[in-house]
Design a protein around this motif. Sequence first.
Motif, PDB file in Angstrom:
ATOM      1  N   THR A 221     -36.928  39.698  89.401  1.00 50.62           N
ATOM      2  CA  THR A 221     -36.603  40.106  90.760  1.00 50.62           C
ATOM      3  C   THR A 221     -36.770  38.894  91.666  1.00 50.62           C
ATOM      4  OG1 THR A 221     -37.246  41.553  92.609  1.00 50.62           O
ATOM      5  CG2 THR A 221     -38.978  40.926  91.078  1.00 50.62           C
ATOM      6  N   TYR A 222     -36.118  38.933  92.827  1.00 47.82           N
ATOM      7  CA  TYR A 222     -36.147  37.762  93.706  1.00 47.82           C
ATOM      8  C   TYR A 222     -37.564  37.354  94.097  1.00 47.82           C
ATOM      9  CZ  TYR A 222     -36.741  41.275  97.394  1.00 47.82           C
ATOM     10  OH  TYR A 222     -37.206  42.325  98.154  1.00 47.82           O
ATOM     11  N   ALA A 223     -38.478  38.319  94.165  1.00 47.97           N
ATOM     12  CA  ALA A 223     -39.850  38.022  94.567  1.00 47.97           C
ATOM     13  C   ALA A 223     -40.696  37.468  93.420  1.00 47.97           C
ATOM     14  CB  ALA A 223     -40.511  39.274  95.136  1.00 47.97           C
ATOM     15  N   ASP A 224     -40.261  37.692  92.205  1.00 49.15           N
ATOM     16  CA  ASP A 224     -40.933  37.174  91.013  1.00 49.15           C
ATOM     17  C   ASP A 224     -39.907  37.104  89.894  1.00 49.15           C
ATOM     18  OD1 ASP A 224     -42.470  36.490  88.852  1.00 49.15           O
ATOM     19  OD2 ASP A 224     -43.868  38.185  89.000  1.00 49.15           O
ATOM     20  N   LYS A 225     -39.282  35.941  89.787  1.00 48.63           N
ATOM     21  CA  LYS A 225     -38.178  35.799  88.825  1.00 48.63           C
ATOM     22  C   LYS A 225     -38.645  35.937  87.378  1.00 48.63           C
ATOM     23  CE  LYS A 225     -35.168  33.054  91.829  1.00 48.63           C
ATOM     24  NZ  LYS A 225     -35.946  33.168  93.059  1.00 48.63           N
ATOM     25  N   ASN A 226     -39.952  35.809  87.132  1.00 46.56           N
ATOM     26  CA  ASN A 226     -40.498  35.937  85.782  1.00 46.56           C
ATOM     27  C   ASN A 226     -41.075  37.321  85.493  1.00 46.56           C
ATOM     28  OD1 ASN A 226     -39.961  33.173  85.072  1.00 46.56           O
ATOM     29  ND2 ASN A 226     -41.721  32.577  86.323  1.00 46.56           N
ATOM     30  N   ALA A 227     -40.940  38.239  86.446  1.00 45.49           N
ATOM     31  CA  ALA A 227     -41.455  39.597  86.240  1.00 45.49           C
ATOM     32  C   ALA A 227     -40.759  40.236  85.048  1.00 45.49           C
ATOM     33  CB  ALA A 227     -41.242  40.440  87.488  1.00 45.49           C
ATOM     34  N   GLU A 228     -41.517  40.939  84.238  1.00 46.76           N
ATOM     35  CA  GLU A 228     -40.952  41.554  83.033  1.00 46.76           C
ATOM     36  C   GLU A 228     -40.355  42.926  83.355  1.00 46.76           C
ATOM     37  OE1 GLU A 228     -43.930  41.489  80.007  1.00 46.76           O
ATOM     38  OE2 GLU A 228     -43.963  39.298  79.874  1.00 46.76           O
ATOM     39  N   ILE A 229     -39.328  42.880  84.165  1.00 45.66           N
ATOM     40  CA  ILE A 229     -38.629  44.102  84.552  1.00 45.66           C
ATOM     41  C   ILE A 229     -37.120  43.850  84.480  1.00 45.66           C
ATOM     42  CG2 ILE A 229     -40.464  45.025  86.021  1.00 45.66           C
ATOM     43  CD1 ILE A 229     -38.949  43.945  88.457  1.00 45.66           C
TER      44      ILE A 229
ATOM     45  N   LYS B  59     -31.899  53.606  94.052  1.00 53.84           N
ATOM     46  CA  LYS B  59     -33.261  54.124  94.243  1.00 53.84           C
ATOM     47  C   LYS B  59     -34.116  53.791  93.024  1.00 53.84           C
ATOM     48  CE  LYS B  59     -35.882  58.310  95.376  1.00 53.84           C
ATOM     49  NZ  LYS B  59     -35.801  59.715  95.808  1.00 53.84           N
ATOM     50  N   ALA B  60     -33.579  54.009  91.829  1.00 52.60           N
ATOM     51  CA  ALA B  60     -34.310  53.662  90.604  1.00 52.60           C
ATOM     52  C   ALA B  60     -34.556  52.162  90.525  1.00 52.60           C
ATOM     53  CB  ALA B  60     -33.532  54.143  89.381  1.00 52.60           C
ATOM     54  N   SER B  61     -33.566  51.378  90.957  1.00 52.00           N
ATOM     55  CA  SER B  61     -33.683  49.923  90.936  1.00 52.00           C
ATOM     56  C   SER B  61     -34.818  49.437  91.825  1.00 52.00           C
ATOM     57  CB  SER B  61     -32.351  49.302  91.384  1.00 52.00           C
ATOM     58  OG  SER B  61     -32.428  47.905  91.447  1.00 52.00           O
ATOM     59  N   TRP B  62     -34.879  49.969  93.027  1.00 53.66           N
ATOM     60  CA  TRP B  62     -35.935  49.540  93.957  1.00 53.66           C
ATOM     61  C   TRP B  62     -37.296  50.107  93.559  1.00 53.66           C
ATOM     62  CZ3 TRP B  62     -36.097  45.630  97.115  1.00 53.66           C
ATOM     63  CH2 TRP B  62     -34.882  45.030  97.490  1.00 53.66           C
ATOM     64  N   ASN B  63     -37.324  51.313  93.046  1.00 50.25           N
ATOM     65  CA  ASN B  63     -38.591  51.844  92.531  1.00 50.25           C
ATOM     66  C   ASN B  63     -39.144  50.948  91.430  1.00 50.25           C
ATOM     67  OD1 ASN B  63     -38.825  54.050  94.220  1.00 50.25           O
ATOM     68  ND2 ASN B  63     -37.993  55.528  92.757  1.00 50.25           N
ATOM     69  N   ASN B  64     -38.250  50.429  90.618  1.00 49.54           N
ATOM     70  CA  ASN B  64     -38.660  49.579  89.502  1.00 49.54           C
ATOM     71  C   ASN B  64     -39.236  48.247  89.962  1.00 49.54           C
ATOM     72  OD1 ASN B  64     -38.784  49.317  86.594  1.00 49.54           O
ATOM     73  ND2 ASN B  64     -37.152  47.781  86.745  1.00 49.54           N
ATOM     74  N   ARG B  65     -38.863  47.806  91.154  1.00 51.05           N
ATOM     75  CA  ARG B  65     -39.318  46.521  91.681  1.00 51.05           C
ATOM     76  C   ARG B  65     -40.675  46.590  92.385  1.00 51.05           C
ATOM     77  NH1 ARG B  65     -33.603  46.343  93.036  1.00 51.05           N
ATOM     78  NH2 ARG B  65     -32.630  44.356  92.470  1.00 51.05           N
TER      79      ARG B  65
ATOM     80  N   GLU C   5     -30.113  43.012  86.449  1.00 55.30           N
ATOM     81  CA  GLU C   5     -30.954  41.868  86.803  1.00 55.30           C
ATOM     82  C   GLU C   5     -32.212  41.830  85.939  1.00 55.30           C
ATOM     83  OE1 GLU C   5     -32.937  40.423  91.012  1.00 55.30           O
ATOM     84  OE2 GLU C   5     -33.101  42.535  90.451  1.00 55.30           O
ATOM     85  N   GLN C   6     -32.562  40.637  85.485  1.00 60.78           N
ATOM     86  CA  GLN C   6     -33.843  40.391  84.823  1.00 60.78           C
ATOM     87  C   GLN C   6     -34.794  39.798  85.859  1.00 60.78           C
ATOM     88  OE1 GLN C   6     -34.238  41.137  81.540  1.00 60.78           O
ATOM     89  NE2 GLN C   6     -32.091  41.633  81.179  1.00 60.78           N
TER      90      GLN C   6
END
Length: 270
Positions: free
Chosen positions: A188-196, A12-18, A185-186
Amino acid sequence: MEKASNYQAINKASWNNRVNAHLNSDFYDLDGFLNGKSSLNQIETDLLGDIKEKSILHLQCHFGQDTISLCRLGAQATGVDLSDKAIEAAKRIAADTNSKATFICCDIYDLPKYLNHQFDIVFTSYGTIGWLPDLNKWATIIARFLKPGGKLVFVEFHPVVWMFDDNFEKVAYNYFNSGAIVETEQGTYADKNAEIEQEYVMWNHSLSEVISGLILAGLEIKSFEEFDYSPYNCFNHTVEIAPGKFRIKHLENKIPLVYSLVATKKSTTK
């Protein structure tokens, strides 16, 4: 494993973060969606058929683009997702598009606590079952919420994909469900350069695990198909072989990337 037993809170925290990165990504093209673009692909629309006036339960809906797209085709759709931030976004997008889609925030295993209604169709697609440890429970939930004679429409990335490392250079994981996979994961699949950065817990599921789970839950498999492309450019080292069709460049058409399945609930009960 402690993290496996706490997977719901971690994921849940992982998906909230995305969510914010996904809402702002070209991958999800929210501006295009708000202007009427459908998020559904031909693979699933061919299987769904005419859904006007049909009731649809959409499992693991993220922030609801597919749920709303189903409503645009005339269905009455309800989306379910674990992420409260995703469901908040789904409700905003539904309001912004004057959609009648409804949303529930919960783990799908807990759905009977929140919903007491059966549907013509249960729909779930692309990157969903890997977040679930027990596919027998998953299949039971599907059967519970399908009307007699109703159908499951399921499209998912092929389990062969999850055997490989991220660069598709070697077999790094078990094809079969050998327990929880815990990784960080550094991006995310939708934005591999996202700073998350986010930790997550997943499971690999073989085709036999999927199919046997559905059969045990009383569903009849009506169709099964494998595809040598993905409609999403979400992997490394891809090449677009046709509009909206992507393969792993160095693997060409040698592996399946997606499969689809339709199953129906028996019209009569024992």
